[in-house]
Write a protein that holds these residues in place. Structure first.
Motif, mmCIF file in Angstrom:
data_model
loop_
_atom_site.group_PDB
_atom_site.id
_atom_site.type_symbol
_atom_site.label_atom_id
_atom_site.label_comp_id
_atom_site.label_asym_id
_atom_site.label_seq_id
_atom_site.Cartn_x
_atom_site.Cartn_y
_atom_site.Cartn_z
ATOM 1 N N GLY B 42 36.914 81.431 36.700
ATOM 2 C CA GLY B 42 36.456 80.144 37.219
ATOM 3 C C GLY B 42 36.871 78.999 36.316
ATOM 4 N N VAL B 43 36.670 79.158 35.011
ATOM 5 C CA VAL B 43 37.029 78.114 34.052
ATOM 6 C C VAL B 43 38.551 77.927 34.038
ATOM 7 C CG1 VAL B 43 37.037 77.487 31.596
ATOM 8 C CG2 VAL B 43 34.969 78.428 32.639
ATOM 9 N N GLY B 44 39.298 79.055 34.101
ATOM 10 C CA GLY B 44 40.761 78.993 34.109
ATOM 11 C C GLY B 44 41.275 78.231 35.323
ATOM 12 N N VAL B 45 40.740 78.564 36.508
ATOM 13 C CA VAL B 45 41.156 77.854 37.728
ATOM 14 C C VAL B 45 40.796 76.368 37.600
ATOM 15 C CG1 VAL B 45 40.772 77.649 40.228
ATOM 16 C CG2 VAL B 45 40.989 79.907 39.198
ATOM 17 N N GLY B 46 39.655 76.095 36.989
ATOM 18 C CA GLY B 46 39.221 74.708 36.784
ATOM 19 C C GLY B 46 40.164 73.930 35.881
ATOM 20 N N ARG B 47 40.774 74.615 34.904
ATOM 21 C CA ARG B 47 41.724 73.943 34.005
ATOM 22 C C ARG B 47 43.022 73.635 34.736
ATOM 23 N NH1 ARG B 47 39.850 75.413 28.654
ATOM 24 N NH2 ARG B 47 37.759 74.533 28.826
ATOM 25 N N VAL B 48 43.461 74.609 35.572
ATOM 26 C CA VAL B 48 44.739 74.447 36.273
ATOM 27 C C VAL B 48 44.601 73.409 37.388
ATOM 28 C CG1 VAL B 48 46.486 75.614 37.685
ATOM 29 C CG2 VAL B 48 45.461 76.786 35.718
ATOM 30 N N SER B 49 43.556 73.543 38.175
ATOM 31 C CA SER B 49 43.356 72.607 39.283
ATOM 32 C C SER B 49 41.869 72.337 39.477
ATOM 33 C CB SER B 49 43.964 73.176 40.569
ATOM 34 O OG SER B 49 43.552 72.388 41.667
ATOM 35 N N PRO B 50 41.359 71.266 38.863
ATOM 36 C CA PRO B 50 39.926 70.963 38.984
ATOM 37 C C PRO B 50 39.496 70.774 40.436
ATOM 38 C CG PRO B 50 40.961 69.578 37.304
ATOM 39 C CD PRO B 50 42.072 70.305 38.003
ATOM 40 N N GLU B 51 40.383 70.196 41.270
ATOM 41 C CA GLU B 51 40.005 69.946 42.676
ATOM 42 C C GLU B 51 39.819 71.267 43.410
ATOM 43 O OE1 GLU B 51 43.351 68.750 41.750
ATOM 44 O OE2 GLU B 51 42.279 67.193 40.632
ATOM 45 N N TYR B 52 40.785 72.192 43.200
ATOM 46 C CA TYR B 52 40.687 73.473 43.901
ATOM 47 C C TYR B 52 39.455 74.249 43.429
ATOM 48 C CZ TYR B 52 41.788 77.959 45.944
ATOM 49 O OH TYR B 52 41.711 79.116 46.663
ATOM 50 N N ALA B 53 39.215 74.277 42.115
ATOM 51 C CA ALA B 53 38.056 74.991 41.589
ATOM 52 C C ALA B 53 36.767 74.413 42.161
ATOM 53 C CB ALA B 53 38.051 74.928 40.065
ATOM 54 N N SER B 55 36.399 73.128 44.971
ATOM 55 C CA SER B 55 36.262 73.483 46.386
ATOM 56 C C SER B 55 35.724 74.908 46.554
ATOM 57 C CB SER B 55 37.612 73.339 47.097
ATOM 58 O OG SER B 55 38.442 74.456 46.788
ATOM 59 N N LEU B 56 35.749 75.700 45.481
ATOM 60 C CA LEU B 56 35.244 77.075 45.563
ATOM 61 C C LEU B 56 33.762 77.077 45.174
ATOM 62 C CD1 LEU B 56 38.242 78.923 43.862
ATOM 63 C CD2 LEU B 56 37.751 78.804 46.305
ATOM 64 N N GLU B 57 32.911 77.121 46.190
ATOM 65 C CA GLU B 57 31.468 76.994 45.959
ATOM 66 C C GLU B 57 30.953 78.021 44.945
ATOM 67 O OE1 GLU B 57 29.125 77.483 49.511
ATOM 68 O OE2 GLU B 57 27.268 77.451 48.325
ATOM 69 N N TYR B 58 31.491 79.254 44.998
ATOM 70 C CA TYR B 58 30.973 80.310 44.104
ATOM 71 C C TYR B 58 31.203 79.976 42.636
ATOM 72 C CZ TYR B 58 29.841 84.867 42.201
ATOM 73 O OH TYR B 58 29.259 85.879 41.471
ATOM 74 N N PHE B 59 32.290 79.284 42.320
ATOM 75 C CA PHE B 59 32.604 78.968 40.927
ATOM 76 C C PHE B 59 31.847 77.759 40.378
ATOM 77 C CE2 PHE B 59 37.036 81.211 40.732
ATOM 78 C CZ PHE B 59 36.391 82.409 40.449
ATOM 79 N N THR B 60 31.194 76.987 41.267
ATOM 80 C CA THR B 60 30.494 75.787 40.769
ATOM 81 C C THR B 60 29.386 76.160 39.789
ATOM 82 O OG1 THR B 60 29.079 75.825 42.717
ATOM 83 C CG2 THR B 60 30.995 74.336 42.783
ATOM 84 N N GLN B 61 28.839 77.387 39.906
ATOM 85 C CA GLN B 61 27.787 77.812 38.970
ATOM 86 C C GLN B 61 28.289 77.820 37.516
ATOM 87 O OE1 GLN B 61 26.838 82.076 39.111
ATOM 88 N NE2 GLN B 61 28.564 82.383 40.495
ATOM 89 N N TYR B 62 29.602 78.018 37.336
ATOM 90 C CA TYR B 62 30.157 78.018 35.975
ATOM 91 C C TYR B 62 30.604 76.619 35.563
ATOM 92 C CZ TYR B 62 30.758 82.923 37.346
ATOM 93 O OH TYR B 62 30.565 84.194 37.807
ATOM 94 N N LEU B 63 31.116 75.842 36.552
ATOM 95 C CA LEU B 63 31.767 74.574 36.219
ATOM 96 C C LEU B 63 30.785 73.413 36.111
ATOM 97 C CD1 LEU B 63 34.895 75.200 38.438
ATOM 98 C CD2 LEU B 63 34.700 75.443 35.954
#
Lengths: 188, 169
Positions: B42-53, B55-63
């Motif tokens: 989740g954090v990795g996807v957030g670094r690469v593309s904050p917008e896409y991360a 948009s992934l509701e499941y990963f918001t718990q980490y971000l």
């Protein structure tokens, strides 16, 4: 002082590393970084996994409920793993298949990689990819993921019997299972 | 060498059980593993593309956390790596290799390692944890979650292994 003890976040993280080191030490020394030993139970060739697993569960369960019964640990402040019946049944079943295919589970893959196994590192990468797949598919699976919620349900609460009846039953079950496994391994 | 110098599984099991008990006593929760990799992804996807991360509701718990990497399970898994690494060095069992069944091709092993991992990653999120967080920790609490996971995992593993006998045996 009644447990669980409460610390600041940084002290908590220090304990995380220390407890993790012990976790890794016992996994590796128990042979659970080795995919041949890890999958042995499914092929009835090596029963290390159920032996380590059931021993660990029963030691921790006995200790936990002893501490609680003697008032040394407040169970109401322990976070009980929440039950979502169907997602955990289906998740457990899919997990079992992934376990046999890769030869690892998440913790043992880390132990396998730490002992030099590149295949275990690939499994760790796969676990990350599988988590991403879940996050991408989450809108589709959310309904199922949230279904059959039972909160912090425990066997003693659902069956309405004393927890020691269950722990003693599990100990007897494990003892019989260990006896049969030892006999089978010696014969094989 | 290093092949048969493991400890008795009962000794390792007692050590693991006492480690889990100490974790309950100190923190009020159990040991985990799989969520560390979900968090890192989740954090990795957030670094690469904050917008896409986002948009992934499941990963918001980490971000939606101030310092997502200051996470208890992540530090515990880092410790797990160190502990297993030290144990394999001290017992002289450390060895770089692509561990695989005798008759399996290298390419096949790469695929089974990755594919099995993907299935485990997905299944662990669905079950809210893995062999550590649900089976061991939940099992020791006598939580229903732990015991349905253990039973489902062993039954499906046995059936799958029976269907694919040549995979590991």
């Amino acid at each position: 002082m009644t447990a669980p003890l409460i610390f600041s976040q940084n002290v908590g993280l220090l304990f995380a590393v220390i407890l993790g080191i012990l976790f890794g030490l016992f996994l590796e020394r128990g042979g659970l970084g080795n995919p041949h030993k890890l999958t042995g139970v499914f092929y009835l060739t090596d029963f290390t996994v159920p032996k380590v697993m059931f021993t660990a569960i029963l030691v921790a369960a006995s200790g936990l409920y002893l501490l609680s019964d003697f008032g040394l640990l407040d169970m109401s402040r322990v976070w009980i793993v929440p039950t979502f019946f169907w997602p955990q049944l289906v998740g457990g079943a899919l997990f079992g298949i992934g376990f046999v295919i890769s030869g690892y589970c998440p913790g043992t893959a880390v132990a396998g990689f730490a002992s030099g196994r590149i295949d275990a590192l690939l499994t760790v990468v796969g676990i990350g990819a599988g988590s991403l797949l879940f996050a991408v598919l989450y809108p589709l699976v959310e309904g199922f993921y949230m279904s059959s919620a039972m909160g912090g349900a425990t066997l003693q609460k659902v069956l309405g019997i004393n927890h020691w009846v269950i722990i003693i039953f599990l100990c007897v079950f494990a003892a019989v299972m260990f006896y049969l496994m030892e006999r089978y391994e010696r014969r094989g | 060498m290093g092949k048969n110098n493991f400890w008795s599984p009962y000794i390792a099991g007692v050590g693991l059980g006492l480690t889990l008990l100490a974790t309950f006593y100190i923190t009020g929760w159990g040991l985990g593993a799989s969520s560390a990799f979900s968090l890192l992804t989740g954090v990795g996807v957030g670094r690469v593309s904050p917008e896409y991360a986002a948009s992934l509701e499941y990963f918001t718990q980490y971000l939606n956390v101030e310092m997502p990497l200051k996470n208890w399970v992540l530090f515990e898994v880092a410790g797990l790596f160190l502990g297993a690494f030290a144990a394999s060095l001290m017992s002289k069992s450390f060895k770089f290799k692509l561990d695989r069944p005798e008759h399996m091709k290298l390419q096949t092993r790469i695929i089974t390692s990755l594919a099995g991992g993907i299935l485990i990653g997905f299944a662990s999120r669905l079950a809210r944890g893995c062999t550590s967080g649900v089976a061991l920790s939940g099992g020791a609490q006598l939580a229903i979650a732990g015991w349905i996971f253990v039973m489902a995992m062993f039954i499906s593993g046995f059936i799958f292994a029976a269907l694919f006998r040549r995979l590991w045996s």
